[in-house]
Structure formats: structure tokens, C-alpha cells
Enzyme design. Sequence first.
Site, PDB file in Angstrom:
ATOM      1  N   ARG A  73       4.509 -27.718  56.877  1.00 28.82           N
ATOM      2  CA  ARG A  73       4.798 -27.866  55.508  1.00 28.82           C
ATOM      3  C   ARG A  73       5.419 -29.137  55.295  1.00 28.82           C
ATOM      4  NH1 ARG A  73       8.641 -24.978  54.135  1.00 28.82           N
ATOM      5  NH2 ARG A  73       9.147 -24.116  56.089  1.00 28.82           N
ATOM      6  N   TYR A 201      -3.311 -27.796  55.684  1.00 23.70           N
ATOM      7  CA  TYR A 201      -2.507 -27.098  56.277  1.00 23.70           C
ATOM      8  C   TYR A 201      -1.949 -25.848  55.727  1.00 23.70           C
ATOM      9  CZ  TYR A 201       1.441 -24.962  58.663  1.00 23.70           C
ATOM     10  OH  TYR A 201       2.236 -24.053  59.245  1.00 23.70           O
ATOM     11  N   LYS A 210       3.866 -19.488  50.223  1.00 26.38           N
ATOM     12  CA  LYS A 210       5.199 -20.323  49.818  1.00 26.38           C
ATOM     13  C   LYS A 210       5.203 -20.569  48.294  1.00 26.38           C
ATOM     14  CE  LYS A 210       6.661 -19.637  54.174  1.00 26.38           C
ATOM     15  NZ  LYS A 210       7.615 -18.779  54.613  1.00 26.38           N
ATOM     16  N   HIS A 230      12.702 -14.739  50.959  1.00 26.43           N
ATOM     17  CA  HIS A 230      12.071 -15.048  52.183  1.00 26.43           C
ATOM     18  C   HIS A 230      12.496 -14.069  53.364  1.00 26.43           C
ATOM     19  CE1 HIS A 230      11.370 -18.567  55.314  1.00 26.43           C
ATOM     20  NE2 HIS A 230      10.319 -17.633  55.290  1.00 26.43           N
ATOM     21  N   SER A 252      13.196 -20.726  58.893  1.00 31.02           N
ATOM     22  CA  SER A 252      11.939 -20.320  59.629  1.00 31.02           C
ATOM     23  C   SER A 252      12.308 -20.767  61.186  1.00 31.02           C
ATOM     24  CB  SER A 252      11.199 -21.796  59.165  1.00 31.02           C
ATOM     25  OG  SER A 252      10.940 -21.499  57.750  1.00 31.02           O
ATOM     26  N   CYS A 254      13.030 -18.673  63.555  1.00 31.65           N
ATOM     27  CA  CYS A 254      14.207 -17.780  64.140  1.00 31.65           C
ATOM     28  C   CYS A 254      13.669 -16.340  64.543  1.00 31.65           C
ATOM     29  CB  CYS A 254      15.554 -17.532  62.779  1.00 31.65           C
ATOM     30  SG  CYS A 254      16.527 -19.130  62.980  1.00 31.65           S
ATOM     31  N   GLY A 255      12.590 -16.183  64.309  1.00 33.92           N
ATOM     32  CA  GLY A 255      11.962 -14.880  65.027  1.00 33.92           C
ATOM     33  C   GLY A 255      11.703 -13.810  64.358  1.00 33.92           C
ATOM     34  N   ASP A 281       7.410 -11.807  56.122  1.00 33.90           N
ATOM     35  CA  ASP A 281       7.893 -13.316  55.793  1.00 33.90           C
ATOM     36  C   ASP A 281       8.397 -13.089  54.271  1.00 33.90           C
ATOM     37  OD1 ASP A 281       8.011 -15.996  56.149  1.00 33.90           O
ATOM     38  OD2 ASP A 281       6.113 -16.496  54.871  1.00 33.90           O
ATOM     39  N   ASN A 379       3.660 -25.838  66.098  1.00 31.12           N
ATOM     40  CA  ASN A 379       3.438 -25.312  64.879  1.00 31.12           C
ATOM     41  C   ASN A 379       1.858 -24.651  64.771  1.00 31.12           C
ATOM     42  OD1 ASN A 379       4.555 -24.009  62.503  1.00 31.12           O
ATOM     43  ND2 ASN A 379       3.660 -25.818  61.130  1.00 31.12           N
ATOM     44  N   ARG A 381      -0.884 -21.764  64.483  1.00 31.36           N
ATOM     45  CA  ARG A 381      -0.818 -20.504  63.976  1.00 31.36           C
ATOM     46  C   ARG A 381      -2.014 -19.509  64.187  1.00 31.36           C
ATOM     47  NH1 ARG A 381       3.880 -19.911  60.266  1.00 31.36           N
ATOM     48  NH2 ARG A 381       4.791 -22.084  60.606  1.00 31.36           N
ATOM     49  N   ASN A 508      17.380  -6.016  69.988  1.00 26.97           N
ATOM     50  CA  ASN A 508      17.975  -6.182  68.590  1.00 26.97           C
ATOM     51  C   ASN A 508      17.945  -4.852  67.891  1.00 26.97           C
ATOM     52  OD1 ASN A 508      18.293  -8.799  68.958  1.00 26.97           O
ATOM     53  ND2 ASN A 508      16.472  -9.508  68.009  1.00 26.97           N
TER      54      ASN A 508
HETATM   55  C1  OXD Z   1       7.829 -20.778  57.369  1.00 21.05           C
HETATM   56  C2  OXD Z   1       6.961 -19.990  57.525  1.00 21.05           C
HETATM   57  O1  OXD Z   1       7.884 -21.965  57.611  1.00 21.05           O
HETATM   58  O2  OXD Z   1       6.688 -18.818  57.294  1.00 21.05           O
HETATM   59  O3  OXD Z   1       8.831 -20.154  56.754  1.00 21.05           O
HETATM   60  O4  OXD Z   1       5.631 -20.462  57.743  1.00 21.05           O
HETATM   61 MN    MN Z   2       8.562 -18.116  56.365  1.00 15.46          MN
END
Ligand code: OXD
Ligand code: MN
Length: 597
Positions: A73, A201, A210, A230, A252, A254-255, A281, A379, A381, A508
Site C-alpha cells: 500500500r 497490488y 481498505k 480495522h 498492520s 502486529c499479528g 482485518d 509483504n 500475500r 495469548n
Molecule cells: C494492512 C493489511 O496493511 O491488512 O493492514 O494489509
Molecule cells: Mn489490515
Amino acid sequence: MNTNVTKNSYVNAWIAEMAELVNPSDIVLVDGTEAQTEALRKAACECGDLIKLNEEKLPNCYLHRTAINDVARVEDRTFICTSKKEDAGNINNWMDPKECYEKLSKLYKNSYKGKTMYVIPYSMSVVGSDFAKYGIELTDSIYVVLNMIIMTRVGLNVLEALGDSADFIKGLHARAELSQENRYICHFPEDNTIWSVNSGYGGNVLLGKKCFALRIASYLGRKEGWMAEHMLILGVQTPDGEVKYITAAFPSACGKTNLAMLIPPEIYQKQGYKVWCVGDDIAWLRVGKDGRLWAVNPENGFFGVAPGTNEKSNPNALHTAMRDTIFTNVCHNLDDNTVWWEGLDNNPPTNALNWKGEVWDYRKYDKADKVNTSGAHPNSRFTAMAANCPCISDKFNDPAGVPVSAIVFGGRRAKTAPLVYQSRSWQNGTFVGSIMASETTAAAAGAVGVVRRDPMAMRPFVGYDMGDYWAHWLAMGKKLSNPPKIFHVNWFRTDDEGHFIWPGFGDNMRVLLWILARCEGKVDATETPIGYVPNVDDINIEGLDITKETLADLLSVDKALWLEDCAGIRQFYAQVGDRVPAELYDELKALEEKLSK
Ligand code: OXD
Ligand code: MN
């Protein structure tokens, strides 16, 4: 050329106008049927857009490579085009709508020449439900069509549900020349319009995600009294069969996908605990008749980061992506025509092409230069169907969504934030969300430990002024007679050598159970200046390599560090500007006072 491809005169008129601009050779309505989709997959393979992978090992899976300059992005080229600059706010890039339309029209002009215009009718959320919003994306890319079919609900039933209404989001995408300097991702919230040009992309071109489900939807949510966030959505099933739902917002990388598909540690599995994934997401949230907050995941699939996904970190994501998946920018194992990425296993392929399509030598991998030496792009996917996820919730397609017990915010903080704390109220929780932050890690370029404020993980995704967005959060709280409790977690506290202290991943769950126990009033907590933290005995560390002392350390609040953070928060609020609600300044002042005592 026939531009009347639907029965809706508004849709047809808009298609005609856009076709006049981009000048395609023909127009195809995407109907979402398997027959048409299969024909499109074949066409994409013939033109080199997709590579068909090993049907036995990866049924119905494909590989795609984007242009080398087009792998993520582009926040600096993303614009919110409201007629008044102040409505986009200080955090967003802004362009005057008229100027933007003119500028981009030049880039779109004749860009579909010799190509097909695909018309994709899609729904975010279940078609016909109260949450549903409809969009039409025009694109010159079959890759986009096939991804949209996985990520959203595409089909002629969308047009039926739309009827003769003009209430749809108009998305125009063109790859054009894939030129980096002329790449623009522009949102016109006042016109329900998204224009994306010169990218191929995912995050820039799958306009349902998004662009629509966060930026445009957050704008609509404010206008119509709901929220687009988000956030992942997960359900925790207790041994008695009851399921409680949690939404969680993390910046983004962070798991989020890992938490959304968490597998409980064995001690909990044995007792009968289960975790169900509703979304990884995005959450759309509405006030229910019962005064609770209800959530749906408006998407239909996962656009997950491949590197780091493996049997241990996220077996559910891995299994989801083993069929009906489009991989983007991963490594191609030529020996058996499968895919590979860093962190999948310890056996990098020896006869492979890297994400750029070049012959790849895994022995040259250099952590300091991942982009140029890794097999898969960092990145890279997978676009995979939610329906294929082993832990998908049975409420995934429920038009009513799920009631939310807890909202969890989180960031990546080495020292400041404790493992978990609970806010005091909705207003205080909104404050906690507004001060969310992550520190840059050694893995990323640039200085280590630099704090980036990412309120509610929405910094790049709010379609209007950030201060107004926080005011909307406060207003929503007033409509909830039974609001979710709001928490903050930090899985990333480090010791003095920089190692993570908390094991994370499935463990967690131990923190989630404390959160749910708090929601039900079943457990006490200790009050600190920032909120309530667990008593050491209330987080189960059975089977972990962690002592009570370490846990106490993970839960500690360092007042001096927090006071420093408050100075950073003041600076950030000043940057957000005049529209920061007074209530949040009150919260900040109260925090500073408590810390100074
Ligand atoms: C982000 C994604 O960047 O979900 O948050 O791809
Ligand atoms: Mn995201």
C-alpha cells in the site's frame, strides 16, 4: 460498444462515462459463477498474469507476481478528496476533488485501449442484510477480478439487491503504466467514489477492502451512526458451549490474522475451550436493539501476509491457503510447482524463482536486505476463502453479526504498555484507542524504537478528520446501554537484551480469558494510573516458561516512561488539530495527574 450491461440506469450511465474515458475494447459483467471464474483463471494463465500451481498439492491455487515497484500500500499516494480540506483533517493527504478528477482523468485516458473492462458487482457483508453495502469495481485486471471474487461477495444477486437505486460505491481501477510517480489511490467520500490508478497490488486495487470497507465506510458510518474499524473478530467458546466475542485492533503487521485464528494451548483444549474466527482485518459495528454493539466482518476472505505463517504460528491460516488460493509475490518452487516463503519451514527450495521471478539461491539470503535476497517478498500475500478456514465461525454468514463483549487495542511497545490493562469506561477506552502506538523494530529500516501513533490502528484508514473520528467514537458510546469493555494488550514487551518476554501466539488465550472474566465481573484487578491490570495470580501461566516475578514485570507500569509518553500524546493531539474532543484532553490531563502523584 454496449454499456448497458445491467438493468440499473445509474450503473449503466456511470459505466458509459468511465468507458468513454478509459476506452476499453469490450465490457464484461462479472457474474461470480464458477463457469465464468474458471474461464477467467484460464485466460489469466494464458496471458501470464497467473501461474497454475500443483493441482494435487495445492488444488485450485495460483501464483501472481506484481511489478517490482508495486508491492505494498502507498500511504503517501493515498488521498481523501473532500470539498473542504479540514474535513479530511491533518493526518490524511488531501486533494481538491475537482483538481484530483482532472489530474487522474489524464492518467486514465485510453488506459484500457485494447483491453477488456470488467464490471464487478460486489457486496461488503451478506447481500440483503442490514449491514450490507454494495459496490461496483471497474478494472482492467483479471487478477483483481479473481481476488475480488474471493475477498467479497460477487454476483448478480448484488445487482438484484441494488435494484434501481443509485446507492453504490463507484470504483475505477486501471493498471495504466504501473508508474510509481503517477500512482494514486483517491477517495471521494462525498461522491461515493474511489479512483485507483497505476497499481496492481492488492491493498491499492481490491477496492472493497481498505478503500471501501475502511475509508469510505468510516465516513458513511459517521454519517449514518455506525462504525467501520480495522479490527479482527473472534469468538471464544467456553467448555459449557457458550461463545463470547472480542474485536481487536492492532497496527498492520502486529499479528491480527494469527490472533483471529488462535489455537488454544493444550491445557485449555483439554477443558473444551475453542476459538472461532469471524474476521481477521475489518469489523463493521452497529448498535443492536439490545443496546449492545454488534459486529460483522464485511469481507469474504483473507488477504494475509505469507512470511512467518507456518504450522506453529498459524496452522489455521496455512490450511486455509492450501486450496482455492491466489498467492502474490511468494517464492515458486520449480521442483514440484508449489510455493514457499520465509518462515514456512526450514527447507527453502533449491530449484526456485524468487518473488521477482528470478532464479533464487537461498544461501544468499541476508536478513538486512530481505527485499533483494529473500525468496518471497516480506509483504507477499495469500488471498484465501474464509469458507476454507478450519476455525471459521458458524456466525460468519449471520446477517445479524455477533454481539461484542470486549474491544481490545494493541501495539508493539518494548517497555511502556503492560501485557494487558482495562480501561475505566467507554470514554477512557476511546482515549486508550486514541493513544495507540507501535515502536519500529530492528527488522524495519530506520531508527529502532521510534514511536508511530496509530489510533485504533486506523491512522491510514479514517476517511475524514481524526478528531471527528474520535468524537464519533464518544457519540457511539452514548448510544450503547450495554457497551463492550475496552482493553489494551501488548504482546511485545522485551527484556534488557531485547528478547520478547511473553510467548504470544496461542498463549495469548491466557490473556483473552482474563479479559472475558473481567467482562463478566468474575475477577478482581489492581487499579493503576492507566487503568486496571491483572493480579499476578489471575493470569494462568501453567506450562509456560515464565515465573510469577516475570509476569509481575510484564504487568508493571513505569510512571516515568508513561509521563514521557504523555508528552508524545500531547504533541500528537496538537498535530491532529482543533477537532480533538475536549473529553480526550480531560482524559489525558487526568492520566498525567495520576502519574505525577
Ligand atoms: C494492512 C493489511 O496493511 O491488512 O493492514 O494489509
Ligand atoms: Mn489490515
